[in-house]
Write a protein that holds these residues in place. Structure first.
Motif, PDB file in Angstrom:
ATOM      1  N   SER A  12       0.836  -1.194   0.000  1.00 50.47           N
ATOM      2  CA  SER A  12       0.000   0.000   0.000  1.00 50.47           C
ATOM      3  C   SER A  12       0.872   1.245   0.000  1.00 50.47           C
ATOM      4  N   ILE A  13       0.693   2.089  -1.027  1.00 49.90           N
ATOM      5  CA  ILE A  13       1.522   3.288  -1.113  1.00 49.90           C
ATOM      6  C   ILE A  13       1.143   4.340  -0.072  1.00 49.90           C
ATOM      7  N   LEU A  14       0.132   4.029   0.749  1.00 46.26           N
ATOM      8  CA  LEU A  14      -0.175   4.902   1.886  1.00 46.26           C
ATOM      9  C   LEU A  14       1.026   4.990   2.836  1.00 46.26           C
ATOM     10  N   SER A  15       1.874   3.952   2.793  1.00 47.36           N
ATOM     11  CA  SER A  15       3.060   3.930   3.654  1.00 47.36           C
ATOM     12  C   SER A  15       4.330   4.379   2.931  1.00 47.36           C
ATOM     13  N   ALA A  16       4.201   4.750   1.659  1.00 43.27           N
ATOM     14  CA  ALA A  16       5.365   5.179   0.879  1.00 43.27           C
ATOM     15  C   ALA A  16       5.699   6.642   1.161  1.00 43.27           C
ATOM     16  N   ASP A  17       6.818   7.091   0.611  1.00 44.79           N
ATOM     17  CA  ASP A  17       7.219   8.499   0.688  1.00 44.79           C
ATOM     18  C   ASP A  17       6.389   9.280  -0.334  1.00 44.79           C
ATOM     19  N   PHE A  18       5.482  10.123   0.154  1.00 51.93           N
ATOM     20  CA  PHE A  18       4.550  10.821  -0.733  1.00 51.93           C
ATOM     21  C   PHE A  18       5.271  11.737  -1.725  1.00 51.93           C
ATOM     22  N   ALA A  19       6.468  12.163  -1.419  1.00 53.64           N
ATOM     23  CA  ALA A  19       7.210  13.053  -2.320  1.00 53.64           C
ATOM     24  C   ALA A  19       7.902  12.288  -3.446  1.00 53.64           C
ATOM     25  N   ASN A  20       7.870  10.954  -3.362  1.00 54.52           N
ATOM     26  CA  ASN A  20       8.615  10.127  -4.332  1.00 54.52           C
ATOM     27  C   ASN A  20       7.795   8.939  -4.832  1.00 54.52           C
ATOM     28  N   PHE A  21       6.516   9.153  -5.100  1.00 53.97           N
ATOM     29  CA  PHE A  21       5.670   8.014  -5.457  1.00 53.97           C
ATOM     30  C   PHE A  21       6.197   7.223  -6.652  1.00 53.97           C
ATOM     31  N   GLY A  22       6.614   7.917  -7.709  1.00 51.28           N
ATOM     32  CA  GLY A  22       7.081   7.206  -8.900  1.00 51.28           C
ATOM     33  C   GLY A  22       8.244   6.289  -8.585  1.00 51.28           C
ATOM     34  N   ILE A  59       0.591   8.433 -11.271  1.00 44.90           N
ATOM     35  CA  ILE A  59       1.456   7.302 -10.930  1.00 44.90           C
ATOM     36  C   ILE A  59       1.277   6.119 -11.875  1.00 44.90           C
ATOM     37  N   ARG A  60       0.201   6.111 -12.646  1.00 47.33           N
ATOM     38  CA  ARG A  60      -0.067   4.963 -13.512  1.00 47.33           C
ATOM     39  C   ARG A  60       1.101   4.596 -14.425  1.00 47.33           C
ATOM     40  N   PRO A  61       1.787   5.556 -15.063  1.00 46.45           N
ATOM     41  CA  PRO A  61       2.895   5.171 -15.946  1.00 46.45           C
ATOM     42  C   PRO A  61       4.040   4.461 -15.235  1.00 46.45           C
ATOM     43  N   HIS A  62       4.131   4.615 -13.918  1.00 47.24           N
ATOM     44  CA  HIS A  62       5.204   3.982 -13.156  1.00 47.24           C
ATOM     45  C   HIS A  62       4.864   2.543 -12.766  1.00 47.24           C
ATOM     46  N   ILE A  63       3.584   2.182 -12.864  1.00 43.24           N
ATOM     47  CA  ILE A  63       3.135   0.861 -12.412  1.00 43.24           C
ATOM     48  C   ILE A  63       3.144  -0.112 -13.579  1.00 43.24           C
ATOM     49  N   LYS A  64       3.988  -1.128 -13.475  1.00 46.03           N
ATOM     50  CA  LYS A  64       4.089  -2.135 -14.527  1.00 46.03           C
ATOM     51  C   LYS A  64       3.287  -3.393 -14.173  1.00 46.03           C
ATOM     52  N   THR A  65       2.891  -3.533 -12.940  1.00 42.92           N
ATOM     53  CA  THR A  65       2.143  -4.721 -12.503  1.00 42.92           C
ATOM     54  C   THR A  65       0.646  -4.407 -12.552  1.00 42.92           C
ATOM     55  N   VAL A  66      -0.022  -4.450 -11.430  1.00 38.97           N
ATOM     56  CA  VAL A  66      -1.476  -4.244 -11.346  1.00 38.97           C
ATOM     57  C   VAL A  66      -1.754  -3.058 -10.433  1.00 38.97           C
ATOM     58  N   MET A  67      -2.544  -2.114 -10.909  1.00 35.75           N
ATOM     59  CA  MET A  67      -2.955  -0.963 -10.093  1.00 35.75           C
ATOM     60  C   MET A  67      -4.281  -1.309  -9.420  1.00 35.75           C
ATOM     61  N   ASP A  68      -4.195  -1.526  -8.130  1.00 42.64           N
ATOM     62  CA  ASP A  68      -5.298  -2.025  -7.301  1.00 42.64           C
ATOM     63  C   ASP A  68      -5.826  -0.848  -6.475  1.00 42.64           C
ATOM     64  N   VAL A  69      -6.953  -0.271  -6.908  1.00 39.76           N
ATOM     65  CA  VAL A  69      -7.455   0.960  -6.283  1.00 39.76           C
ATOM     66  C   VAL A  69      -8.629   0.642  -5.368  1.00 39.76           C
ATOM     67  N   ARG A 204       8.721  -0.502   5.940  1.00 39.12           N
ATOM     68  CA  ARG A 204       9.512  -0.265   7.147  1.00 39.12           C
ATOM     69  C   ARG A 204      11.002  -0.502   6.890  1.00 39.12           C
ATOM     70  N   GLY A 205      11.803   0.491   7.235  1.00 38.70           N
ATOM     71  CA  GLY A 205      13.252   0.328   7.187  1.00 38.70           C
ATOM     72  C   GLY A 205      13.906   0.636   5.856  1.00 38.70           C
ATOM     73  N   GLY A 206      13.087   0.873   4.815  1.00 44.48           N
ATOM     74  CA  GLY A 206      13.655   1.121   3.494  1.00 44.48           C
ATOM     75  C   GLY A 206      13.376   2.520   3.003  1.00 44.48           C
ATOM     76  N   SER A 207      13.876   2.825   1.814  1.00 41.59           N
ATOM     77  CA  SER A 207      13.660   4.128   1.178  1.00 41.59           C
ATOM     78  C   SER A 207      14.010   3.987  -0.301  1.00 41.59           C
ATOM     79  N   VAL A 208      13.716   5.022  -1.055  1.00 38.34           N
ATOM     80  CA  VAL A 208      14.100   5.025  -2.464  1.00 38.34           C
ATOM     81  C   VAL A 208      15.615   4.853  -2.609  1.00 38.34           C
ATOM     82  N   ALA A 209      16.357   5.482  -1.699  1.00 43.55           N
ATOM     83  CA  ALA A 209      17.818   5.380  -1.745  1.00 43.55           C
ATOM     84  C   ALA A 209      18.319   4.008  -1.301  1.00 43.55           C
TER      85      ALA A 209
END
Length: 226
Positions: A12-22, A59-69, A204-209
């Motif tokens: 769930s991207i609710l837990s992602a970094d909102f400034a770096n969704f792609g 964000i759709r162009p970044h999703i190669k799998t399934v976009m589950d809304v 948890r514990g990760g980041s884009v970097a």
């Protein structure tokens, strides 16, 4: 999107970094995500406010799998076309969000999406029985919808078991949303679930970097249910 009952992890991207969704989406997919789960909340049906169709389209162009809304909104019907046009593959509405759920599921399919039906913890799965013929997915909420990071409601495991019996051999995914981690996933998978939404347990514990922890976290869930 062909149907199979293999285990799918849907961060769930609710837990992602909102400034770096792609970049976050690219990272979780590279680390093994099967689907990408987008929690849409309206501040009315649930006590939180999140993403609109414009964000989904971005964000759709970044999703190669399934976009589950997952639409935690009420009313649902006026927004179906907008989320479908934004690129949703699966569009899930809540049974509790309106009086005409059958019509809502018809509209989702007519818009070209797979139709999901979500059930709150207070709703018995038997309420979904007349609607299963229109469902491609049933999402059993294992927390009360509205916020990430809540504790898993263990009594929902029996709901999953009863739902699995109701579905029988129909090609319907059972998705679990809320509190999924390596300690809770085995029980719901044993009961019949095959799509696991996980937010904080993946990110948890990760980041884009440093995305490697995303992969470690997802493998821990997969290993727990193997």
């Amino acid at each position: 999107m062909t149907f199979d009952r293999s285990i799918k992890i849907a961060p769930s991207i609710l837990s992602a970094d909102f400034a770096n969704f792609g970049q976050e989406i690219q990272a979780i997919e590279a680390q093994g995500a099967d689907w990408v789960h987008v929690d849409v909340m309206d501040g009315h049906f649930v006590p939180n406010l999140t993403f609109g169709p414009a964000l989904c389209k971005a964000i759709r162009p970044h999703i190669k799998t399934v976009m589950d809304v997952h639409l935690m909104i009420s009313p649902v019907d006026p927004y179906i076309d907008a989320y479908a046009q934004a690129g949703a593959d699966v569009l899930t509405a809540h049974l509790e969000a309106g009086p005409h759920t059958h019509r809502t599921l018809q509209a989702i399919r007519a818009a070209g999406c797979k139709a999901g039906l979500a059930l709150n913890p207070g709703t018995p799965v038997e309420a979904a029985a007349p609607l299963l013929g229109l469902c491609d997915l049933v999402c059993v909420m294992t927390v009360n919808p509205g916020f990430g990071g809540q504790s898993f409601i263990h009594s929902q495991v029996d709901q999953v078991r009863r739902l699995r019996a109701l579905i029988g051999d129909r090609p319907v995914h059972i998705e679990i949303d809320g509190g999924v981690d390596p300690s809770t996933a085995p029980a719901v998978v044993a009961a019949g679930a095959n799509v696991l939404v996980a937010g904080s347990a993946v990110f948890r514990g990760g980041s884009v970097a440093d995305p490697a922890p995303y992969g470690t976290n997802m493998r821990a869930i997969r290993d727990a249910v193997a």
